[in-house]
Design a protein around this motif. Structure first.
Motif, PDB file in Angstrom:
ATOM      1  N   TRP A  29      23.606  48.455  93.064  1.00 47.32           N
ATOM      2  CA  TRP A  29      24.982  48.483  92.582  1.00 47.32           C
ATOM      3  C   TRP A  29      25.446  49.839  92.062  1.00 47.32           C
ATOM      4  O   TRP A  29      26.637  50.016  91.799  1.00 47.32           O
ATOM      5  CB  TRP A  29      25.155  47.459  91.445  1.00 47.32           C
ATOM      6  CG  TRP A  29      24.630  46.107  91.766  1.00 47.32           C
ATOM      7  CD1 TRP A  29      23.535  45.492  91.222  1.00 47.32           C
ATOM      8  CD2 TRP A  29      25.154  45.187  92.726  1.00 47.32           C
ATOM      9  NE1 TRP A  29      23.349  44.260  91.775  1.00 47.32           N
ATOM     10  CE2 TRP A  29      24.331  44.034  92.708  1.00 47.32           C
ATOM     11  CE3 TRP A  29      26.241  45.221  93.601  1.00 47.32           C
ATOM     12  CZ2 TRP A  29      24.555  42.938  93.518  1.00 47.32           C
ATOM     13  CZ3 TRP A  29      26.472  44.130  94.420  1.00 47.32           C
ATOM     14  CH2 TRP A  29      25.639  43.007  94.369  1.00 47.32           C
ATOM     15  N   LEU A  30      24.533  50.762  91.882  1.00 45.44           N
ATOM     16  CA  LEU A  30      24.877  52.003  91.193  1.00 45.44           C
ATOM     17  C   LEU A  30      24.508  53.236  92.006  1.00 45.44           C
ATOM     18  O   LEU A  30      23.778  53.151  92.989  1.00 45.44           O
ATOM     19  CB  LEU A  30      24.148  52.073  89.841  1.00 45.44           C
ATOM     20  CG  LEU A  30      24.492  51.009  88.809  1.00 45.44           C
ATOM     21  CD1 LEU A  30      23.451  50.999  87.696  1.00 45.44           C
ATOM     22  CD2 LEU A  30      25.883  51.243  88.239  1.00 45.44           C
ATOM     23  N   THR A 132      36.934  52.799  84.771  1.00 46.33           N
ATOM     24  CA  THR A 132      36.343  51.918  85.781  1.00 46.33           C
ATOM     25  C   THR A 132      37.415  51.133  86.529  1.00 46.33           C
ATOM     26  O   THR A 132      37.383  51.036  87.760  1.00 46.33           O
ATOM     27  CB  THR A 132      35.348  50.945  85.123  1.00 46.33           C
ATOM     28  OG1 THR A 132      34.278  51.699  84.534  1.00 46.33           O
ATOM     29  CG2 THR A 132      34.777  49.972  86.140  1.00 46.33           C
ATOM     30  N   LEU A 163      27.224  40.550  91.105  1.00 46.16           N
ATOM     31  CA  LEU A 163      25.933  41.098  90.681  1.00 46.16           C
ATOM     32  C   LEU A 163      24.770  40.204  91.114  1.00 46.16           C
ATOM     33  O   LEU A 163      23.768  40.064  90.408  1.00 46.16           O
ATOM     34  CB  LEU A 163      25.911  41.319  89.167  1.00 46.16           C
ATOM     35  CG  LEU A 163      26.924  42.347  88.639  1.00 46.16           C
ATOM     36  CD1 LEU A 163      26.892  42.400  87.120  1.00 46.16           C
ATOM     37  CD2 LEU A 163      26.662  43.728  89.228  1.00 46.16           C
ATOM     38  N   SER A 174      31.609  43.889  91.912  1.00 53.26           N
ATOM     39  CA  SER A 174      30.240  44.008  91.395  1.00 53.26           C
ATOM     40  C   SER A 174      29.897  45.464  91.100  1.00 53.26           C
ATOM     41  O   SER A 174      29.264  45.774  90.083  1.00 53.26           O
ATOM     42  CB  SER A 174      29.237  43.437  92.404  1.00 53.26           C
ATOM     43  OG  SER A 174      29.322  42.031  92.474  1.00 53.26           O
ATOM     44  N   LEU A 175      30.315  46.355  91.993  1.00 55.39           N
ATOM     45  CA  LEU A 175      30.068  47.780  91.771  1.00 55.39           C
ATOM     46  C   LEU A 175      30.752  48.246  90.485  1.00 55.39           C
ATOM     47  O   LEU A 175      30.176  49.010  89.699  1.00 55.39           O
ATOM     48  CB  LEU A 175      30.578  48.596  92.960  1.00 55.39           C
ATOM     49  CG  LEU A 175      29.953  48.294  94.328  1.00 55.39           C
ATOM     50  CD1 LEU A 175      30.602  49.158  95.405  1.00 55.39           C
ATOM     51  CD2 LEU A 175      28.449  48.515  94.298  1.00 55.39           C
ATOM     52  N   CYS A 177      31.621  46.351  87.878  1.00 57.38           N
ATOM     53  CA  CYS A 177      30.989  45.729  86.706  1.00 57.38           C
ATOM     54  C   CYS A 177      29.696  46.447  86.331  1.00 57.38           C
ATOM     55  O   CYS A 177      29.428  46.690  85.146  1.00 57.38           O
ATOM     56  CB  CYS A 177      30.704  44.256  86.982  1.00 57.38           C
ATOM     57  SG  CYS A 177      32.182  43.213  86.993  1.00 57.38           S
ATOM     58  N   ALA A 178      28.898  46.787  87.338  1.00 56.42           N
ATOM     59  CA  ALA A 178      27.649  47.502  87.067  1.00 56.42           C
ATOM     60  C   ALA A 178      27.938  48.867  86.456  1.00 56.42           C
ATOM     61  O   ALA A 178      27.292  49.284  85.487  1.00 56.42           O
ATOM     62  CB  ALA A 178      26.849  47.648  88.359  1.00 56.42           C
ATOM     63  N   ASP A 179      28.921  49.549  87.016  1.00 57.50           N
ATOM     64  CA  ASP A 179      29.311  50.864  86.504  1.00 57.50           C
ATOM     65  C   ASP A 179      29.797  50.761  85.061  1.00 57.50           C
ATOM     66  O   ASP A 179      29.428  51.576  84.209  1.00 57.50           O
ATOM     67  CB  ASP A 179      30.412  51.437  87.401  1.00 57.50           C
ATOM     68  CG  ASP A 179      30.917  52.787  86.925  1.00 57.50           C
ATOM     69  OD1 ASP A 179      30.263  53.799  87.230  1.00 57.50           O
ATOM     70  OD2 ASP A 179      31.967  52.834  86.250  1.00 57.50           O
ATOM     71  N   CYS A 181      29.063  48.465  82.840  1.00 59.06           N
ATOM     72  CA  CYS A 181      27.946  48.141  81.944  1.00 59.06           C
ATOM     73  C   CYS A 181      27.157  49.391  81.563  1.00 59.06           C
ATOM     74  O   CYS A 181      26.745  49.550  80.406  1.00 59.06           O
ATOM     75  CB  CYS A 181      27.020  47.116  82.598  1.00 59.06           C
ATOM     76  SG  CYS A 181      27.706  45.445  82.678  1.00 59.06           S
ATOM     77  N   VAL A 182      26.954  50.274  82.533  1.00 63.08           N
ATOM     78  CA  VAL A 182      26.252  51.529  82.238  1.00 63.08           C
ATOM     79  C   VAL A 182      27.068  52.374  81.270  1.00 63.08           C
ATOM     80  O   VAL A 182      26.534  52.949  80.313  1.00 63.08           O
ATOM     81  CB  VAL A 182      25.970  52.316  83.534  1.00 63.08           C
ATOM     82  CG1 VAL A 182      25.432  53.712  83.215  1.00 63.08           C
ATOM     83  CG2 VAL A 182      24.973  51.566  84.405  1.00 63.08           C
TER      84      VAL A 182
END
Length: 206
Positions: A29-30, A132, A163, A174-175, A177-179, A181-182
């Protein structure tokens, strides 16, 4: 102007590094760029705390200019699937950076007299969320396909579990959301260097 140079150089280094590292995947995802770009908020917040909002905005503008240059260079490099930087990616990146960082400056300045951690944490959380949302929507949403009709983003709109375990959503969600979260995790981690730098340096602006 000379006293702004460290912030400008730090921001430029982060922007350049992130534009390079975004080309390399980290897991599903990242990209590696997801781990460097969030520190742009740390640079902005440190500049804001130590030199004030005007200096912070100057650092943001410098980063924006460097980002444009990186996008122009990337648009001329042809990869396996076309230019490394499409128009939509360049537009989303620039708009997201400018909106998020300037929002960060304003929110930080509004909270600068509260507890030491509140201004950097809240401003970064808001700025990162805005960043984001603007970038991924502009770069990959089908609803904005008219921005660049020749750019096929169907791959980013494939319906997959969020995810890998949530409801069915377009891949780009999903991309994003992952970004996000980081960014949030690093916003918390960045409080340590923020405190260390501001503890050792007397701010010129209260």
């Amino acid at each position: 102007m000379k006293r702004y140079l460290p912030g400008v150089l730090a921001m430029a280094a982060i922007v350049v590094a992130s534009n390079i590292l975004v080309q390399y995947l980290f897991g599903q995802w990242l990209t590696w760029g997801a781990f460097t770009y969030p520190f742009a908020f740390l640079v902005t917040d440190l500049t804001n705390r130590l030199q004030g909002p005007r200096a912070a905005r100057g650092v943001v503008v410098a980063g924006f200019v460097v980002g444009i240059i990186c996008s122009l260079i990337g648009s001329q490099i042809i990869g396996e699937f076309g230019p490394l930087v499409s128009f939509r990616v360049a537009l989303g990146s620039g708009a997201a950076f400018l909106a998020a960082q300037l929002t960060d400056v304003s929110v930080f300045n509004a909270l600068r007299r509260d507890r030491w951690w509140k201004a950097p944490l809240v401003s970064t959380l808001i700025g990162a969320s805005l960043d984001t949302a603007i970038f991924f929507t502009t770069a990959f949403s089908l609803q904005l396909a008219w921005l660049e009709p020749g750019n096929d983003v169907s791959w980013a709109n494939e319906m997959l579990p969020l995810l890998s375990f949530g409801p069915m959503v377009p891949l780009w969600i999903s991309l994003a959301c992952a970004d996000w979260c980081v960014k949030i995790a690093l916003a918390v981690i960045a409080l340590a260097p923020f405190r260390a730098f501001t503890w050792r340096n007397s701010p010129s602006v209260a």
